[in-house]
Design an enzyme around this catalytic site. Structure first.
Site, PDB file in Angstrom:
ATOM      1  N   VAL A  85       1.023  -3.904   3.763  1.00  0.00           N
ATOM      2  CA  VAL A  85       0.945  -5.219   4.401  1.00  0.00           C
ATOM      3  C   VAL A  85       2.171  -6.101   4.135  1.00  0.00           C
ATOM      4  CG1 VAL A  85      -1.585  -5.309   4.572  1.00  0.00           C
ATOM      5  CG2 VAL A  85      -0.449  -6.184   2.520  1.00  0.00           C
TER       6      VAL A  85
ATOM      7  N   SER B 291       0.788  -1.237   0.000  1.00  0.00           N
ATOM      8  CA  SER B 291       0.000   0.000   0.000  1.00  0.00           C
ATOM      9  C   SER B 291       0.817   1.283   0.000  1.00  0.00           C
ATOM     10  CB  SER B 291      -0.920   0.025   1.215  1.00  0.00           C
ATOM     11  OG  SER B 291      -2.177  -0.482   0.853  1.00  0.00           O
TER      12      SER B 291
ATOM     13  N   TYR C 119      -4.209   2.971   7.772  1.00  0.00           N
ATOM     14  CA  TYR C 119      -5.465   2.212   7.784  1.00  0.00           C
ATOM     15  C   TYR C 119      -6.410   2.771   8.852  1.00  0.00           C
ATOM     16  CZ  TYR C 119      -2.348  -1.023   5.312  1.00  0.00           C
ATOM     17  OH  TYR C 119      -1.445  -1.588   4.442  1.00  0.00           O
TER      18      TYR C 119
ATOM     19  N   TYR D  52      -2.557  -1.599 -10.735  1.00  0.00           N
ATOM     20  CA  TYR D  52      -2.631  -1.475  -9.273  1.00  0.00           C
ATOM     21  C   TYR D  52      -1.844  -2.619  -8.619  1.00  0.00           C
ATOM     22  CZ  TYR D  52      -4.532  -1.824  -4.558  1.00  0.00           C
ATOM     23  OH  TYR D  52      -4.642  -1.937  -3.194  1.00  0.00           O
TER      24      TYR D  52
ATOM     25  N   LYS E  27       0.573   3.540  -2.863  1.00  0.00           N
ATOM     26  CA  LYS E  27      -0.544   4.486  -2.995  1.00  0.00           C
ATOM     27  C   LYS E  27      -0.039   5.928  -2.902  1.00  0.00           C
ATOM     28  CE  LYS E  27      -4.203   1.379  -1.268  1.00  0.00           C
ATOM     29  NZ  LYS E  27      -3.769   0.039  -0.989  1.00  0.00           N
TER      30      LYS E  27
HETATM   31  N1  GLU Z   1      -2.020  -5.257  -2.535  1.00  0.00           N
HETATM   32  C1  GLU Z   1      -2.693  -5.157  -1.292  1.00  0.00           C
HETATM   33  C2  GLU Z   1      -4.177  -5.175  -1.515  1.00  0.00           C
HETATM   34  O1  GLU Z   1      -4.638  -4.490  -2.379  1.00  0.00           O
HETATM   35  C3  GLU Z   1      -2.286  -3.887  -0.610  1.00  0.00           C
HETATM   36  C4  GLU Z   1      -2.815  -3.847   0.755  1.00  0.00           C
HETATM   37  C5  GLU Z   1      -2.028  -3.032   1.702  1.00  0.00           C
HETATM   38  O2  GLU Z   1      -0.796  -3.009   1.732  1.00  0.00           O
HETATM   39  O3  GLU Z   1      -2.711  -2.362   2.473  1.00  0.00           O
HETATM   40  O4  GLU Z   1      -4.922  -5.876  -0.866  1.00  0.00           O
END
Ligand code: GLU
Length: 318
Positions: free
Chosen positions: A272, A78, A254, A202, A81
């Site tokens: 994650v 994530s 989060y 993504y 992002k």
């Molecule tokens: N590739 C993971 C997902 O989309 C990223 C989640 C994360 O790191 O929060 O579920």
């Protein structure tokens, strides 16, 4: 979790003291990691070693302190992002980007579909999956994956970043929730790109292999208002950095962003895969610890950053 309003009396101009604090932060991280669990909803991530831990700090003054597993590669997840949002602001601008995604913390899990279906047609923010997928749908119209990869390399000052094919395949095969999000956005008529291409880019961006040092560099560039301190090159307009750091502060951890904001108080983003990037006033910090807490944040990374923030007075409201 600990908290005190006592200001520690430490001479931060003393190099030995700074090193001691980072050593302690590292030890705290290693200890905390013992009670975490590696992510397993993406099968490839379950192979991570929960005992791994590393912390890297890079200051605007040019100092680097690195302890533990700071060179080991892992998937950025994530934290990509942040890079996707930066690219969207750079290539599409603020107005266009935020015509399609909001700027509000959701208070829900990163992969939640709840509010998207019941509260708002637009995703709440670019730091949760729905928002990041929406940002990616816009980016697919203006950038190729290779261009985004180059942008990520520049932002992390790390030419060694590469696509981890195993993680990418694992995510593509098992990412049904993200697939549900992209098609929900399409069904509402708000998605800006082709759904499968959007998902593919993504997943690829989540599967970039970085290390704690590249994350410290990313944090440093954010701290340095988007300018590479070594080359002097501006990667994006400084004004956009304010937007990115604000969203990291309010939404980057989060549904633990509020508590983390109070206890650590540094714009940060976790993934994650076990990484956290933090952008403090004078330094970037990257941590790597794949053992996660229940919210999906690196449990060792949070423990280390709490210590660092307290002793180095990094909370932005201090
Ligand atoms: N590739 C993971 C997902 O989309 C990223 C989640 C994360 O790191 O929060 O579920």
């Amino acid at each position: 979790m600990y908290f005190t309003y006592e200001q520690p009396k430490i001479d931060l101009s003393d190099e030995k003291e700074r090193k001691r604090i980072v050593d302690e932060a590292y030890a705290n991280g290693v200890e905390a990691a013992k009670s975490g669990k590696v992510a397993d909803y993406i099968p490839e991530l379950a192979k991570a070693n929960p005992d791994d831990f590393g912390i890297c700090i890079k200051t605007r003054a040019g100092e680097t302190i690195a302890i533990g597993e700071t060179q080991k590669r892992f998937s950025i997840q994530s934290i990509s992002k942040v890079i996707n949002l930066a690219a969207s602001l750079k290539y599409l601008g603020f107005r266009e980007t935020f015509s399609h995604v909001m700027l509000e913390p959701s208070g829900d899990a990163f992969n939640s579909i709840l509010k998207l279906d019941t509260v708002s047609d637009l995703p709440f923010n670019p730091m949760i999956n729905a928002g990041a997928i929406q940002v990616m749908s816009m980016l697919t119209n203006v950038l190729s994956f290779d261009e985004l990869l180059s942008f990520a390399k520049a932002f992390c000052m790390d030419d060694g970043i590469y696509l981890n094919e195993e993680v990418y395949n694992s995510e593509s095969l098992t990412g049904d929730r993200n697939r549900a999000i992209v098609y929900l956005l399409k069904s509402k008529g708000v998605l800006q790109g082709e759904p499968e291409k959007t998902l593919d880019m993504y997943f690829k961006m989540c599967s970039l292999n970085v290390n704690a040092e590249s994350l410290a560099n990313l944090g440093l560039i954010l701290t340095n208002r988007g300018q590479n301190p070594l080359t002097g090159k501006h990667l994006i307009h400084p004004g956009y950095i304010r937007t990115i750091r604000s969203l990291m502060f309010t939404c980057g951890m989060y549904d633990e962003s509020g508590e983390y904001g109070v206890l650590v108080g540094i714009p940060s983003k976790s993934g994650v895969g076990g990484g956290i990037v933090a952008s403090a006033a004078e330094m970037g910090v990257g941590t790597f610890g794949p053992a996660l807490n229940k919210k999906g944040n690196s449990i060792g990374g949070i423990a280390a950053l709490e210590h660092l923030s307290h002793l180095m007075r990094l909370n932005m409201f201090s």
